[in-house]
Design a protein around this motif. Structure first.
Motif, PDB file in Angstrom:
ATOM      1  N   LYS A 155     100.006 -18.568 -65.481  1.00  0.00           N
ATOM      2  CA  LYS A 155      98.584 -18.232 -65.673  1.00  0.00           C
ATOM      3  C   LYS A 155      97.928 -19.168 -66.673  1.00  0.00           C
ATOM      4  O   LYS A 155      96.762 -19.552 -66.496  1.00  0.00           O
ATOM      5  CB  LYS A 155      98.443 -16.776 -66.134  1.00  0.00           C
ATOM      6  CG  LYS A 155      98.627 -15.760 -65.026  1.00  0.00           C
ATOM      7  CD  LYS A 155      97.975 -14.425 -65.380  1.00  0.00           C
ATOM      8  CE  LYS A 155      98.499 -13.818 -66.656  1.00  0.00           C
ATOM      9  NZ  LYS A 155      97.848 -12.538 -66.955  1.00  0.00           N
TER      10      LYS A 155
ATOM     11  N   ILE B 297      91.779 -16.096 -64.595  1.00  0.00           N
ATOM     12  CA  ILE B 297      92.187 -17.393 -65.128  1.00  0.00           C
ATOM     13  C   ILE B 297      90.988 -18.240 -65.575  1.00  0.00           C
ATOM     14  O   ILE B 297      91.167 -19.346 -66.072  1.00  0.00           O
ATOM     15  CB  ILE B 297      93.016 -18.188 -64.104  1.00  0.00           C
ATOM     16  CG1 ILE B 297      92.215 -18.389 -62.812  1.00  0.00           C
ATOM     17  CG2 ILE B 297      94.355 -17.521 -63.834  1.00  0.00           C
ATOM     18  CD1 ILE B 297      92.891 -19.288 -61.798  1.00  0.00           C
TER      19      ILE B 297
ATOM     20  N   VAL C 180      94.579 -14.201 -70.493  1.00  0.00           N
ATOM     21  CA  VAL C 180      95.568 -15.070 -69.850  1.00  0.00           C
ATOM     22  C   VAL C 180      96.936 -14.905 -70.489  1.00  0.00           C
ATOM     23  O   VAL C 180      97.971 -14.900 -69.797  1.00  0.00           O
ATOM     24  CB  VAL C 180      95.106 -16.542 -69.927  1.00  0.00           C
ATOM     25  CG1 VAL C 180      96.236 -17.488 -69.540  1.00  0.00           C
ATOM     26  CG2 VAL C 180      93.899 -16.772 -69.020  1.00  0.00           C
TER      27      VAL C 180
END
Length: 474
Positions: free
Chosen positions: A357, A411, A446
């Motif tokens: 990620k 993201i 994230v």
């Protein structure tokens, strides 16, 4: 003279219509060059070129009232834009699609004078002879003509050379290259894309005359380089002609034969780079370009330890600086320079599944997929015993990336559960602090420190705002 009435090529009806219009007006006309070559190979030509005994003025008369553009009139070349509705009903077979006109280049038969600048003839003389016209061309596979009425004209054995997979110059190879230095790269491109072996006399001339490339514009070099890289024969070509590329990318010369002195490598720096490029199947030309150039920094960074082993600490950064400089010199656009330079800079990065990620957030899906392609190519060209394990780890990382994408993981800032309007609503002043707070929230999401939930993120945003210099200065 190499005439064959038995050869029949399939050509689109709208191209055939152009030939017929010229011939019905009393002018001889043939398809020539790459269109004939590609059709003989059973491939759809990307361009259709016609050579005719008609002078430019006569061609203009034949197609009066139609869109005939003077694209190279000083060399006898005009481009006819064939509209689908101009072709008789039931005959138009156009590959252009969407009803767009097909461009057909029409050039008068000619012979060329001297080439003082090494790129263009000083003057041309129009001729009534197709063989004289073909004699001025670069390679035998491009020096053929075809007419549905008269068949194939092949005075220099181009059809045989295609069958035997040979690229050969028309006449004296050195003279052909001296006339137009771009032919040096065209030879490499044709050898790579058509998977042809290069005739020994032409091969010798390519090495001998390579410095002539300094006469060629950076834009033309860039174009030929990018067109050759996807070729199925690119590995063979680049391994043999690295010295040619070194004319416009001097650092390539430093990699030729450069021993890496490493148990991880079976090849010198240049061969490793070429094999890395050839190992991947991606159609993205920027990935292939990055692989070709990814280790240019190694010769400058090499340190040999007391055991004789080579080390290349920091070569990715040095390489990225070299690549940026060379791509700008070749007039690549800014975005391509940024993409390739970043790929070279990151080609040594450790890509671990648990960081999928973070990498997606940093690079975005498209650039991260490019980096994965670069890593796979690089791994493939290492010592055989190291490839399997490292490729398995790349598989795991790519699976983690795909899983994150499939799950719709947050993201980027657009995917956050809060936005700038939400920050205004809790009293955050407009300004740079907006981006700072949103970037901080994104990083927390994230890194899985916070869930991507509106109320949780608003609470964190309030704390970040209260701790910011902007708030404390009010």
């Amino acid at each position: 003279m190499g005439f064959s009435a038995s050869t029949v090529l399939n050509i689109p009806a709208d191209v055939g219509w152009v030939l017929e219009r010229l011939e019905d007006s009393g002018q001889v006309a043939y398809l020539v060059g790459g269109s004939v070559r590609d059709a003989l190979c059973g491939e759809e030509p990307s361009d259709w070129d016609i050579a005719t005994a008609a002078t430019p003025e006569q061609t203009a008369t034949v197609f009066a009232g139609q869109r005939l553009l003077p694209t190279g009139l000083q060399y006898g070349t005009q481009t006819l834009l064939v509209e689908p509705d101009e072709v008789p009903m039931g005959q138009a077979v156009s590959s252009c699609g969407s009803g767009r006109p097909r461009p057909v280049q029409i050039t008068s038969f000619r012979t060329d004078g001297s080439y003082a600048d090494g790129r263009h003839p000083d003057k041309v003389c129009f001729s009534g002879d197709i063989v004289h016209d073909l004699a001025r061309r670069d390679f035998t596979v491009n020096a053929m003509a075809y007419s549905p009425r008269w068949g194939l004209v092949d005075p220099f054995g181009g059809q045989c050379d295609l069958a035997t997979r040979c690229l050969r110059a028309v006449g004296d190879a050195d003279q052909r290259l001296q006339e137009d230095a771009l032919r040096i790269l065209r030879a490499l491109r044709f050898a790579a894309t058509l998977d042809l072996g290069i005739d020994p006399s032409l091969a010798k001339a390519l090495h001998n005359e390579r410095q002539l490339l300094k006469r060629v514009s950076p834009e033309r070099i860039q174009c030929e380089l990018m067109r050759m890289l996807p070729g199925r024969g690119i590995q063979t070509v680049l391994l043999e002609y690295g010295d040619v590329l070194a004319v416009f990318i001097p650092e390539v010369g430093d990699t030729l034969g450069f021993d890496q002195r490493s148990p991880w490598h079976s090849y010198d720096v240049w061969e490793h780079s070429v094999r890395a490029l050839a190992a991947i199947s991606t159609g993205d030309p920027l990935v292939r370009l990055a692989l070709l150039l990814h280790d240019l920094g190694k010769p400058r960074c090499c340190k040999v330890d007391s055991t004789g082993r080579g080390h290349f600490k920091g070569h990715e950064q040095v390489g990225a600086e070299i690549v940026e400089q060379r791509l700008r010199a070749l007039r690549f656009d800014n975005e391509s320079v940024r993409i390739v330079t970043e790929l070279v800079f990151l080609h040594m990065a450790q890509l671990k599944p648990e960081a999928a990620k973070r990498w997606l957030s940093r690079l975005g899906e498209v650039q991260l997929k490019r980096l994965i392609g670069v890593k796979r190519g690089d791994i493939s060209a290492h010592s055989e015993e190291t490839v399997e394990g490292r490729m398995a780890r790349m598989d795991m990382f790519e699976q983690a990336v795909d899983a994150a994408l499939a799950a719709g993981e947050c993201i980027n800032r657009c995917q956050l559960a809060v936005n700038g309007n939400d920050l205004l609503a809790i009293g955050v002043f407009p300004g740079p602090v907006f981006r700072q707070i949103l970037d901080s929230l994104l990083q927390s999401v994230v890194d899985d420190r916070l869930p991507n939930e509106r109320e949780v993120l608003l609470s964190e945003a309030r704390l970040l705002w209260l701790a910011s210099p902007q708030y404390r200065g009010t």
